[in-house]
Motif scaffolding. Structure first.
Motif, PDB file in Angstrom:
ATOM      1  N   ALA A 162       3.459  -1.179   3.837  1.00 23.67           N
ATOM      2  CA  ALA A 162       2.864   0.154   3.664  1.00 23.67           C
ATOM      3  C   ALA A 162       3.998   1.156   3.544  1.00 23.67           C
ATOM      4  CB  ALA A 162       1.979   0.505   4.855  1.00 23.67           C
ATOM      5  N   ALA A 163       3.847   2.117   2.639  1.00 20.10           N
ATOM      6  CA  ALA A 163       4.909   3.107   2.441  1.00 20.10           C
ATOM      7  C   ALA A 163       4.286   4.426   2.000  1.00 20.10           C
ATOM      8  CB  ALA A 163       5.882   2.603   1.371  1.00 20.10           C
ATOM      9  N   ASN A 164       5.048   5.498   2.184  1.00 16.92           N
ATOM     10  CA  ASN A 164       4.641   6.815   1.672  1.00 16.92           C
ATOM     11  C   ASN A 164       5.359   7.071   0.358  1.00 16.92           C
ATOM     12  OD1 ASN A 164       4.676   7.633   5.001  1.00 16.92           O
ATOM     13  ND2 ASN A 164       2.883   8.060   3.784  1.00 16.92           N
ATOM     14  N   PRO A 165       4.803   7.946  -0.488  1.00 12.20           N
ATOM     15  CA  PRO A 165       5.510   8.294  -1.730  1.00 12.20           C
ATOM     16  C   PRO A 165       6.841   8.990  -1.421  1.00 12.20           C
ATOM     17  CG  PRO A 165       3.257   9.120  -1.745  1.00 12.20           C
ATOM     18  CD  PRO A 165       3.522   8.638  -0.368  1.00 12.20           C
ATOM     19  N   LYS A 166       7.670   9.126  -2.467  1.00 12.60           N
ATOM     20  CA  LYS A 166       9.036   9.642  -2.311  1.00 12.60           C
ATOM     21  C   LYS A 166       9.065  11.001  -1.622  1.00 12.60           C
ATOM     22  CE  LYS A 166      11.847   8.746  -5.799  1.00 12.60           C
ATOM     23  NZ  LYS A 166      12.596   8.822  -7.064  1.00 12.60           N
ATOM     24  N   TYR A 167       8.135  11.876  -1.989  1.00 13.87           N
ATOM     25  CA  TYR A 167       8.183  13.236  -1.427  1.00 13.87           C
ATOM     26  C   TYR A 167       7.150  13.411  -0.321  1.00 13.87           C
ATOM     27  CZ  TYR A 167      10.624  13.488  -5.823  1.00 13.87           C
ATOM     28  OH  TYR A 167      11.477  13.212  -6.858  1.00 13.87           O
ATOM     29  N   GLY A 168       6.743  12.309   0.316  1.00  8.27           N
ATOM     30  CA  GLY A 168       5.801  12.410   1.424  1.00  8.27           C
ATOM     31  C   GLY A 168       4.355  12.395   0.984  1.00  8.27           C
ATOM     32  N   ASP A 190       9.312   2.438   3.275  1.00 10.13           N
ATOM     33  CA  ASP A 190      10.214   3.374   2.580  1.00 10.13           C
ATOM     34  C   ASP A 190      11.240   3.985   3.530  1.00 10.13           C
ATOM     35  OD1 ASP A 190       7.827   4.434   3.713  1.00 10.13           O
ATOM     36  OD2 ASP A 190       8.334   6.389   2.917  1.00 10.13           O
ATOM     37  N   LYS A 191      10.992   3.934   4.852  1.00 11.88           N
ATOM     38  CA  LYS A 191      11.923   4.559   5.809  1.00 11.88           C
ATOM     39  C   LYS A 191      13.078   3.624   6.162  1.00 11.88           C
ATOM     40  CE  LYS A 191       8.783   7.895   6.491  1.00 11.88           C
ATOM     41  NZ  LYS A 191       7.693   7.364   5.704  1.00 11.88           N
ATOM     42  N   MET A 192      12.999   2.375   5.685  1.00 11.82           N
ATOM     43  CA  MET A 192      14.060   1.420   6.000  1.00 11.82           C
ATOM     44  C   MET A 192      15.307   1.735   5.206  1.00 11.82           C
ATOM     45  SD  MET A 192      12.256  -2.143   5.850  1.00 11.82           S
ATOM     46  CE  MET A 192      12.791  -3.323   6.932  1.00 11.82           C
ATOM     47  N   GLN A 243       7.318   8.035  -8.273  1.00 10.65           N
ATOM     48  CA  GLN A 243       7.265   8.557  -6.902  1.00 10.65           C
ATOM     49  C   GLN A 243       7.368   7.458  -5.850  1.00 10.65           C
ATOM     50  OE1 GLN A 243       4.351  11.748  -6.343  1.00 10.65           O
ATOM     51  NE2 GLN A 243       3.658  11.286  -8.403  1.00 10.65           N
ATOM     52  N   ILE A 244       7.488   6.210  -6.330  1.00 11.59           N
ATOM     53  CA  ILE A 244       7.645   5.106  -5.391  1.00 11.59           C
ATOM     54  C   ILE A 244       9.134   4.951  -5.096  1.00 11.59           C
ATOM     55  CG2 ILE A 244       7.288   2.641  -5.034  1.00 11.59           C
ATOM     56  CD1 ILE A 244       4.929   2.809  -6.982  1.00 11.59           C
ATOM     57  N   ASP A 245       9.492   5.195  -3.856  1.00  8.95           N
ATOM     58  CA  ASP A 245      10.913   5.250  -3.514  1.00  8.95           C
ATOM     59  C   ASP A 245      11.429   3.880  -3.049  1.00  8.95           C
ATOM     60  OD1 ASP A 245      13.350   6.302  -3.105  1.00  8.95           O
ATOM     61  OD2 ASP A 245      12.923   7.170  -1.149  1.00  8.95           O
ATOM     62  N   LEU A 267       0.867  -1.187   0.000  1.00  7.53           N
ATOM     63  CA  LEU A 267       0.000   0.000   0.000  1.00  7.53           C
ATOM     64  C   LEU A 267       0.894   1.224   0.000  1.00  7.53           C
ATOM     65  CD1 LEU A 267      -2.512  -0.859   2.864  1.00  7.53           C
ATOM     66  CD2 LEU A 267      -3.036  -0.824   0.455  1.00  7.53           C
ATOM     67  N   ILE A 268       0.778   2.031  -1.051  1.00  2.45           N
ATOM     68  CA  ILE A 268       1.563   3.270  -1.064  1.00  2.45           C
ATOM     69  C   ILE A 268       0.561   4.409  -1.068  1.00  2.45           C
ATOM     70  CG2 ILE A 268       3.149   4.679  -2.418  1.00  2.45           C
ATOM     71  CD1 ILE A 268       4.522   2.307  -3.287  1.00  2.45           C
ATOM     72  N   GLY A 269       0.693   5.313  -0.130  1.00  2.70           N
ATOM     73  CA  GLY A 269      -0.330   6.346  -0.115  1.00  2.70           C
ATOM     74  C   GLY A 269       0.053   7.576   0.665  1.00  2.70           C
ATOM     75  N   ASP A 270      -0.780   8.581   0.478  1.00  2.60           N
ATOM     76  CA  ASP A 270      -0.588   9.852   1.175  1.00  2.60           C
ATOM     77  C   ASP A 270      -0.718   9.635   2.679  1.00  2.60           C
ATOM     78  OD1 ASP A 270      -0.289  11.214  -1.183  1.00  2.60           O
ATOM     79  OD2 ASP A 270      -2.421  11.531  -1.453  1.00  2.60           O
ATOM     80  N   PRO A 271      -0.096  10.544   3.475  1.00  8.60           N
ATOM     81  CA  PRO A 271      -0.212  10.406   4.937  1.00  8.60           C
ATOM     82  C   PRO A 271      -1.670  10.556   5.365  1.00  8.60           C
ATOM     83  CG  PRO A 271       1.324  12.173   4.297  1.00  8.60           C
ATOM     84  CD  PRO A 271       0.684  11.684   3.055  1.00  8.60           C
TER      85      PRO A 271
END
Length: 698
Positions: free
Chosen positions: A433-439, A394-396, A450-452, A323-327
C-alpha cells in the motif's frame, strides 16, 4: 532405576524393534555408517506397543534413549555390521509445545516445538571424549566432555604430576555439532506479540540440514543453563534444548487443523452460486465498497499454481498487488485484515523496514561459541508460503525497496554479506500500500506520473489499484451511513459487554451487528484458503486459454502501427493466468473455465485503464508502468533535444529558450508542455544554460 528394570526396558525395546522396525533396522544396517546413522522411532508406535513405555520416554528421555541404543546394539542383525555409534531418535510427538508456553516443569522432559529457524551456526566439530597426553611421561588420560565447560585432568595417572597436558586429537573422539535458534511461526501470533525463540543444540547426522528461514519441528529434551559467569552466578536460568530430531516442514499450513466437519462446510460453501460475492463480503466488512479490490485480495490469498517445468525452471503462482490511494481510504485497514485472514502472514510498515529487515541480516554475536557471523531471516523470508503485507511502501528508502526486486520475481533472496553467500527462499505474495507522490492524487496529472516508486518495482506487480477520493453526494451518503452503522454496532457490542446495567437486549445487538458481520467467519475462511491451496491444482480449459489469448493478442495488435506505443507486455499475460487459476481455486474447481478468464480479464482491464493509459493519446501504453515514461513523452523529449541541437549551430550563445518553444509549437507541441520538458531536461543534466535563457545539450 534398578538393574532388573534396566534389562526389562532393553528387552521391551528389542521386542518393539522386532514388531515394528524390522525393515528399518535392516536398511540402517546396510547404510551404516556412511549414509545413515540413526534409527527414527515414531512416538505413536511406542505408545501402541506399550503406553507406559511411551510415558517413560517422555519423562526420562535421556536414560531411555541409552536403553534404546543398547537394545539396538544387541539386536540380531541380518548382516555382519556393528551398530556401535548408531543413534535412536524419537519423533512425531503428538502435541507440540508452544515456545512461549515452556515452563520449569518441562525440564528434563521430551518436548516438541514448531517454528522458523531464525539463525543457524556453521557445523563445527565438538570433542566428546578428550585424550590428554602427559608431556612428561606420555601417559594418556581419557576424560568424557559432557558438560558445557572443557574438563582437564587434575593429575597424570602415570607420574602423578599436574601436567602439563596436551590434547591428542588422534585418540580423542569428536562429533559434528550445530546450534540453531527456533522462533515462533508468524501465523501462530495474534495481536502483535513479540515472537519468542529457543536455542537448540543438535549433533552428528542431523546437523547441516536446516538453514535460516526453514519451518521446522524439533523434538528434544529441555535443559537449563545458569545465567551470569563463574564469579557472579545468578539464580535465574536460561532454557535450551538438546535436539533429538529435526524435521523440515515444507508443507504449507501444516499446523492448520481441518476437521471432517470443516471439510463438509468448505465443500458446501464452494458449491454456492454467489461464492465470489460471499468472499468479497468476508473481507474487511467495516470498509465500504472496493468490491473489485476485495475480490483481487481474495484471489491473492488463494493464489495461482506454482509450476515446476521438466527443465527445473519454475513459474511463480503467487500474485503481487499494490494499492495506491489517497489518505483515509482504508488501505491500511484492508492490509491488516488480510494479515489476520492469511494462514501465514507477516506485516511490516515502510519507515520501520530496512533492506536487511526485509531480506536477511548478517549479525555478529555470541550465538554459538565465540563471535561469529550468522544470517537472520527477514520479513520476506519469514512470510515464505504466505503473504507479506507492506504498508507505506512509498516511505521506504529507495535502496531498501530495491531489496524486494528479486524476492518478487524469482521468489528467492540472494545474500552476500560478511563473507556469507546464501540464497534464501521467499515464496510469498506481496500486498503493498502506498500514497501518491504528493500525498494525494492530482486529477490533472496522469496517475502513472504520481506513483513515486521505481518502474522496475512497479512492473513486477500483477495488479495495481488506484483508490481516489472524489466527493460524490450519493456515494458519500452511503459511505457515511455504513461508517456510522459500523460504529453503532461496535458501540452496542462494547456497551453490552462492558456495562452492567445495559438495557439493550441480545436480539437488538445481534440485529445491528449482523449488518456489519463478515459473510464467512474469518476462522472458516482461513481453513478454506489452506484447504484450497493444499488440495486444489486447477488446469486451464481450451475455452479459457482462447479467451485469455484473444484478449492479449487484441491488445497487442493496437501497438503494431509504426508510431503506436506497446500496449501490454507478456508479464501481464502471466498475471492473467495466475489470477484465473486463483479464481478456479475459490470454487475448489480443478479446471479454469471461460467464466474465470472473463472475470479476471475484467479486473486486469480496469487496472490497466486506471494506470496504464497515456493521457495524451488515450491509448494503453505499457511503458507508463514498465519504464515510467510514456511513448509520447519520450518522443517529445527526443524532439526538444533535436530542436536544441539544431538551434545551437545557428546561435553562438546557444539555443534561445523562446525560439525553442516557438519551434516546438510549430511541430504541434503545447507551449507549457515544451517548457515543462525543458525544465525536466535541465534537472536531469541533459541540457544546461551557458547563460540565462540560452540552452546547450551536454
Amino acid at each position: 532405576m534398578a538393574r532388573a528394570e534396566n534389562t526389562e526396558l532393553i528387552d521391551s525395546f528389542e521386542e518393539l524393534y522386532r514388531d515394528y522396525y524390522r525393515n528399518e533396522i535392516g536398511e540402517l544396517a546396510q547404510k551404516y555408517p556412511t549414509e545413515q546413522k540413526s534409527l527414527y522411532l515414531d512416538w505413536g508406535d511406542i505408545y501402541r506397543f506399550d503406553p507406559d513405555l511411551a510415558d517413560d520416554v517422555r519423562s526420562h528421555p535421556e536414560e531411555l534413549r541409552d536403553y534404546a541404543e543398547e537394545a539396538l546394539r544387541l539386536y540380531d542383525l541380518p548382516v555382519d555390521v556393528k551398530l556401535g555409534q548408531a543413534h535412536v531418535r524419537i519423533r512425531n510427538l503428538p502435541d507440540a509445545t508452544d515456545i512461549r508456553e515452556i515452563r520449569a516443569d518441562h525440564r528434563g522432559q521430551l518436548i516438541a516445538v514448531q517454528g522458523v529457524v531464525r539463525k543457524a551456526t556453521d557445523v563445527k566439530p565438538k570433542i566428546t571424549q578428550a585424550a590428554f597426553e602427559c608431556q612428561r611421561c606420555g601417559t594418556l588420560t581419557r576424560i568424557p566432555q559432557e558438560s558445557g565447560d572443557f574438563q582437564e585432568p587434575h593429575e597424570c595417572q602415570g607420574c602423578e604430576r599436574q601436567g602439563p597436558f596436551r590434547v591428542n586429537f588422534d585418540q580423542s573422539e569428536f562429533v559434528d555439532a550445530q546450534k540453531i535458534r527456533v522462533q515462533e511461526s508468524p501465523e501462530g501470533l495474534r495481536g502483535g506479540e513479540t515472537p519468542q525463540s529457543i536455542d537448540v543444540n543438535i549433533e552428528d547426522d542431523i546437523t547441516g540440514e536446516v538453514t535460516a528461514g526453514d519451518h521446522v519441528r524439533v523434538s528434544g529434551v529441555l535443559k537449563l543453563d545458569q545465567q551470569g559467569n563463574d564469579q557472579d552466578q545468578s539464580p535465574m536460568f536460561d532454557t535450551y534444548m538438546e535436539g533429538f530430531s529435526v524435521e523440515i516442514e515444507d508443507e504449507q499450513f501444516e499446523e492448520m487443523d481441518i476437521t471432517e466437519e470443516d471439510k463438509q462446510e468448505i465443500v458446501e460453501l464452494s458449491g454456492r452460486e454467489n461464492i465470489y460475492d460471499e468472499m468479497v463480503g468476508a473481507i474487511a466488512p467495516s470498509i465500504y465498497g472496493y468490491e473489485r479490490e476485495k475480490l483481487s485480495m481474495i484471489l491473492q490469498l488463494f493464489s495461482g499454481v506454482t509450476k515446476h517445468l521438466p527443465d527445473e525452471s519454475r513459474i511463480r503462482g503467487d500474485l503481487h498487488m499494490l494499492l495506491i490511494g489517497d489518505p483515509g481510504t482504508g488501505k491500511s485497514q484492508m492490509l491488516s485484515y488480510i494479515k489476520n485472514i492469511a494462514p501465514r502472514s507477516v506485516y511490516t510498515s515502510g519507515k520501520g523496514s530496512s533492506s536487511a529487515g526485509l531480506t536477511a541480516a548478517a549479525v555478529r554475536d555470541d550465538f554459538g561459541d565465540g563471535q561469529q557471523w550468522t544470517l537472520e531471516a527477514g520479513a520476506l523470508v519469514l512470510a515464505d508460503q504466505g503473504i507479506a503485507a507492506v504498508d507505506e511502501l512509498d516511505k521506504m528508502a529507495a535502496d531498501d525497496r530495491s531489496a524486494m526486486h528479486q524476492a518478487l520475481e524469482q521468489q528467492e533472496i540472494s545474500v552476500s554479506k560478511a563473507g556469507i553467500n546464501a540464497t534464501l527462499k521467499s515464496r510469498c505474495s506481496l500486498l503493498g500500500a502506498a500514497n501518491p507522490k504528493y500525498g494525494r492524487f492530482d486529477q490533472y496529472e496522469p496517475i502513472s506520473e504520481q506513483i513515486d516508486l521505481e518502474p522496475a518495482l512497479i512492473s513486477r506487480f500483477d495488479l495495481i489499484f488506484t483508490v481516489t477520493d472524489q466527493p460524490d453526494e450519493e456515494k458519500d451518503r452511503n459511505l457515511a451511513d455504513h461508517i456510522l452503522r459500523t460504529n453503532y454496532a461496535g458501540e452496542l457490542h462494547t456497551h453490552r459487554v462492558e456495562s452492567n446495567k445495559s438495557n439493550f437486549s441480545d436480539d437488538e445487538v445481534e440485529n445491528v451487528t449482523d449488518e456489519v458481520a463478515p459473510t464467512i467467519e474469518p476462522e472458516l475462511l482461513r481453513k478454506y484458503i489452506a484447504y484450497a491451496k493444499r488440495t486444489c491444482f486447477p488446469t486451464m480449459t481450451e475455452e479459457a486459454r482462447a479467451e485469455i489469448e484473444n484478449f492479449y493478442v487484441d491488445l497487442r495488435t493496437k501497438g503494431t502501427d509504426e508510431d503506436a506505443a506497446v500496449p501490454v507486455t507478456a508479464r501481464k499475460l502471466e498475471a492473467i493466468v495466475r489470477l484465473a487459476e486463483a479464481s478456479a481455486r475459490v470454487r475448489l474447481s480443478d479446471t479454469v473455465t471461460q467464466g474465470d478468464a472473463e472475470r479476471v480479464i475484467e479486473i486486469v482491464r480496469s487496472c490497466m485503464e486506471d494506470v496504464g493509459v497515456d493521457p495524451e493519446t488515450g491509448e494503453l501504453d505499457a511503458d507508463m508502468i514498465e519504464a515510467g515514461t510514456s511513448k509520447s513523452q519520450r518522443d517529445r523529449i527526443k524532439n526538444i533535444k533535436g530542436l536544441i541541437d539544431d538551434l545551437e549551430d545557428e546561435y553562438d550563445e546557444g539555443a534561445p529558450v523562446d525560439v525553442v518553444v516557438d519551434r516546438a509549437e510549430e511541430i504541434g507541441m503545447d507551449e507549457t508542455k515544451a517548457e515543462h520538458e525543458i525544465e525536466k531536461l535541465k534537472q536531469k543534466g541533459e541540457v544546461y544554460e551557458p547563460q540565462t535563457d540560452y540552452l546547450r545539450t551536454t
